[in-house]
Design a protein around this motif. Sequence first.
Motif, mmCIF file in Angstrom:
data_model
loop_
_atom_site.group_PDB
_atom_site.id
_atom_site.type_symbol
_atom_site.label_atom_id
_atom_site.label_comp_id
_atom_site.label_asym_id
_atom_site.label_seq_id
_atom_site.Cartn_x
_atom_site.Cartn_y
_atom_site.Cartn_z
ATOM 1 N N GLN A 735 16.984 40.464 45.903
ATOM 2 C CA GLN A 735 17.734 41.327 46.722
ATOM 3 C C GLN A 735 17.651 42.677 46.264
ATOM 4 O O GLN A 735 17.615 42.922 44.977
ATOM 5 C CB GLN A 735 19.281 40.899 46.675
ATOM 6 C CG GLN A 735 19.773 39.699 47.502
ATOM 7 C CD GLN A 735 19.732 39.822 48.872
ATOM 8 O OE1 GLN A 735 19.539 40.952 49.458
ATOM 9 N NE2 GLN A 735 19.847 39.127 49.638
ATOM 10 N N GLN A 736 17.758 43.561 47.116
ATOM 11 C CA GLN A 736 17.441 45.053 46.980
ATOM 12 C C GLN A 736 18.543 45.990 47.420
ATOM 13 O O GLN A 736 18.497 47.016 46.981
ATOM 14 C CB GLN A 736 16.092 45.409 47.600
ATOM 15 C CG GLN A 736 14.745 44.704 47.294
ATOM 16 C CD GLN A 736 13.446 45.192 47.791
ATOM 17 O OE1 GLN A 736 13.586 46.400 48.492
ATOM 18 N NE2 GLN A 736 12.188 44.510 47.555
ATOM 19 N N ASP A 737 19.645 45.220 48.269
ATOM 20 C CA ASP A 737 20.556 46.043 48.324
ATOM 21 C C ASP A 737 21.852 45.755 47.461
ATOM 22 O O ASP A 737 21.880 44.561 47.083
ATOM 23 C CB ASP A 737 20.641 45.980 49.875
ATOM 24 C CG ASP A 737 20.902 44.705 50.374
ATOM 25 O OD1 ASP A 737 20.774 43.855 49.904
ATOM 26 O OD2 ASP A 737 21.606 44.722 51.577
ATOM 27 N N TYR A 738 22.815 46.501 47.560
ATOM 28 C CA TYR A 738 24.029 46.506 46.764
ATOM 29 C C TYR A 738 24.737 45.091 47.037
ATOM 30 O O TYR A 738 25.174 44.939 48.424
ATOM 31 C CB TYR A 738 24.866 47.712 46.689
ATOM 32 C CG TYR A 738 26.127 47.448 46.297
ATOM 33 C CD1 TYR A 738 26.510 47.287 45.190
ATOM 34 C CD2 TYR A 738 27.245 47.757 47.334
ATOM 35 C CE1 TYR A 738 27.684 47.166 44.830
ATOM 36 C CE2 TYR A 738 28.570 47.421 46.849
ATOM 37 C CZ TYR A 738 29.098 47.130 45.505
ATOM 38 O OH TYR A 738 30.234 47.106 45.251
ATOM 39 N N PRO A 739 25.257 44.316 46.592
ATOM 40 C CA PRO A 739 25.157 44.279 44.975
ATOM 41 C C PRO A 739 23.920 43.362 44.723
ATOM 42 O O PRO A 739 23.870 42.347 45.183
ATOM 43 C CB PRO A 739 26.292 43.645 44.606
ATOM 44 C CG PRO A 739 26.659 42.676 45.522
ATOM 45 C CD PRO A 739 26.462 43.445 46.850
ATOM 46 N N SER A 740 23.176 44.041 43.647
ATOM 47 C CA SER A 740 21.989 43.129 43.253
ATOM 48 C C SER A 740 21.302 43.843 42.052
ATOM 49 O O SER A 740 21.727 44.809 41.490
ATOM 50 C CB SER A 740 20.827 43.096 44.254
ATOM 51 O OG SER A 740 20.284 44.464 44.334
ATOM 52 N N TRP A 741 20.575 43.050 41.279
ATOM 53 C CA TRP A 741 19.899 43.564 40.058
ATOM 54 C C TRP A 741 18.801 44.684 40.453
ATOM 55 O O TRP A 741 18.492 45.583 40.029
ATOM 56 C CB TRP A 741 19.246 42.387 39.356
ATOM 57 C CG TRP A 741 20.166 41.690 38.673
ATOM 58 C CD1 TRP A 741 20.814 42.012 37.567
ATOM 59 C CD2 TRP A 741 20.436 40.143 38.916
ATOM 60 N NE1 TRP A 741 21.621 40.661 37.009
ATOM 61 C CE2 TRP A 741 21.235 39.825 38.102
ATOM 62 C CE3 TRP A 741 20.003 39.400 39.833
ATOM 63 C CZ2 TRP A 741 21.874 38.603 37.783
ATOM 64 C CZ3 TRP A 741 20.659 38.233 40.000
ATOM 65 C CH2 TRP A 741 21.591 37.720 38.794
#
Length: 901
Positions: A735-741
């Motif tokens: 995942q690239q959008d919030y929340p994610s690493w």
Amino acid sequence: MNKKVILSTVLPLCLLISFAQVKVQHLLTENSTNPIGLGVQQPRFTWQLMSDKRNTKQTAYEIKVSGNKGTMWKTGKVGSDQSVQVVYAGTPLKSDNKYTWTIRVWDNDGKASAWSETAFFETGFLNTSDWKAKWIEAGFTEDSINRPGILFRHQFNASKKIKSANLYITAHGMYEVQLNGKRVGDAYLTPGWTSYNKRLQYQVFDVTRMLISGNNAIGATVGNGWYRGYLAWSDNKNIYGKKLGLLAQINIVYSDGSTEIIVTDEKWKSANSAIKSVEIYNGERYDARDEKSGWSSAGYNDAAWKGVNLLSTDFDNLTATENELVKKHETFKPIKLITTPSGEKVLDFGQNLVGWVVVKAKGNAGDKIVIKHAEVLDKAGNFYTENLRAAKATATYILKGGAEEIFEPHFTFFGFRYIKLDNYPGEINPDNFTAVTLYSDMKPTGTFTTSNALINQLQHNIQWGQRGNFLDVPTDCPQRDERLGWTGDAQAFSRTATFNFGVDNFFSKWLKDVAADQEPNGSVPFVVPNVLGHNAGGSAGWADVATIIPWNMYLAYGDKKVLETQYPSMKAWVKYMTNASKNDLWNSGFHFGDWLFYRPNDDNDGRAAVTDKYLIAQCFYAHSVQLLINTAKVLNNSADEAMYTDLLQKIKAAFLKEYVTPSGRLVSGTQTAYVLALNFDMLPEGLRAQAATRLADNVKSYDNHLTTGFLGTPYLCEVLTRFGYTDVAYTLLLQQDYPSWLYPVKMGATTIWERWDGQKPDSTFQTPGMNSFNHYAYGAIGDWMYRKMVGLDTYEDGVGYKHIKIQPHIGGGFTNASASLQTYYGTVAAGWKVEANGISLDAEIPANTTATIYIPASNATLITEGGKAISGVADIKIIGTEDGDVVLQVGSGKYHFVVNK
């Protein structure tokens, strides 16, 4: 026959024999190469076998240890495959002595190696009576407002030719020491940070080559440091004492065999230094006009200096240094000189780091350079320090004038990527500024890389978060007015930490402070060393550091001693929880809970409601008891094993009754609740699959995003993979959008953030009261990437990678992933590639170990190794199949497997 023909025939044969013969190298004593100042009577020896042959094992060894008066220990041939942490059992060692050792081994072909190169170790002071020095303090009234650094000096005569000399030194405060005008050693922030009143480490330096026959001088600078500096909040200072002090002793051995001891005593002198003020949080103010040229050299006129006061104290709290000291590492030049919208002059070093900036400048006497430090620029591009809270994080240098001057701090450190310059004399030339990193001198051990550039940057951020926060203690952040050894952060990240760097000595030292600061009732403080006072402890998931990290160190390094040492502390923590429980249910006391979990706007259905803190507490209670069961078994304590096994059954029964419906639904329906219940086996076998489905469904219901905090996040992907949802784990990872690493990575992060949204998508910041951009806890995902994605792991029947497990989990659209790890046996490596005609998997297994390898294939006929069908490779044993993998048993060597479509 022609002699040339004979030589041409014999030489290659000799080379072949010598290359095939097993060799012994990388000799370690107490996990270190040729250590000085060991404080143990029975050091442990480790070595590596090197061989180009597959399936090489050790079947026996022979060790010789020698001292000044001959052989101390000769084992003879010992039939054993142990090559890690073999305990010395020879003649008792003496303080301040040098010993050498060498080893040879026999392999599984019955061949003996040559004797290894000689290694050495030197003992420190094994008895408090070895200390002949006296504690000294300044002989004048210190400035109680600015609290400048203090200088101590002493001149002495070494009348004969010197054979050897060791300096033993520690301080109340931080020290730097010089001999005859030159700095001793390359360590910084010494003596490091421990629970000083109970454990104060001293360092030992070989100064043989720094002394001369004749007049010598020793000088030390001492600053506040952790000893009496401001720590935590509310004007919290002088925690361990009010005055700076020094304790130093030089043990000299002359060539004729005679000895002399130089000590801190009433003959020393003291003075204020050019360090006008210094605090860890606020930085340092240095006035070069007050430098005392030549003050640490013989012949310096110290007539204007004051004497010293002697401190009456015993040496019972003194202990030898066992961890790696803080040293300088990478350096960075500015990548950009910025003039901000506010008109500030800012240098960008391109990496959020911990350390300081070395500055070159030329100007007039009295010119002042002010350097402020920051992690980020704000939305408008201006210098942002609000998240530092009360920490001034400033270095101020006052020039003496004349030639070019070079400045750097002494007893402080900063967390920063950017610096703001005020009053710099002349034009700012970026070449005059160098950022220097400071962190404990841990050996880099792990590498990890994939086909995904964002994941590679995440790994970079994980490692840099560890570098910046492993500064003698595992700190929570390096920039604001905190920088404390938070126990919850450390336990969450500890297994990840063991992959990236060699942290066994680092944690072994810190765990002793965990035990030292543990309350009499067993409660473990929130931070160690504990500077928050009594009653600041006992939180689930934080205090469990007492059981979790010792077990993780045992798994990663095969270190049984850490379990033996920490076992009383482990038991005391469990006893605290037991005493705090009623009917085996721990539902009382203060708990941080799933700290900093993601809080979505879910007013409609409440799916992400706060995870019940007492549910969390019961899970960690069970986990700590399970680790005690495991430890009791390792230590052959069958009575404790049985007792804690009975207790664990009661704890899980109480959990089931209080928090689980008959159908298996948890009273808290959060990701963290299901993750902890599943990871710690709180549910009966029959209820686990449905619980895992609920977890996966919860993730999917949030558009495949996580909602976990500090306690749930480390186990999230692990649990998903364990129960067959590796695809969901990969979705979360990517995942690239919030929340994610990867959201911070996309936002330009170079370290791990404290919050999932430290900087929001609109480039504004989270609340500045708690918003660090270098806070390693969420970097715990690294453990899943190394041990599940690549699949590089160790079995509990062969800890420390004696029995290696390689079980990759391929997915996520990755075309390759690989990792390597420097273990005490040698390099362990694994990697996989997805190719047009199938999958390839490489593995490297060091000598004297075995590995179980899981190949993703439906049957063994699809697999080749080195171009041959594995059924025809003598070094590979096919065990069977398991969950879609072919399981193989192999010995040491390098392997290249291909699974054909």
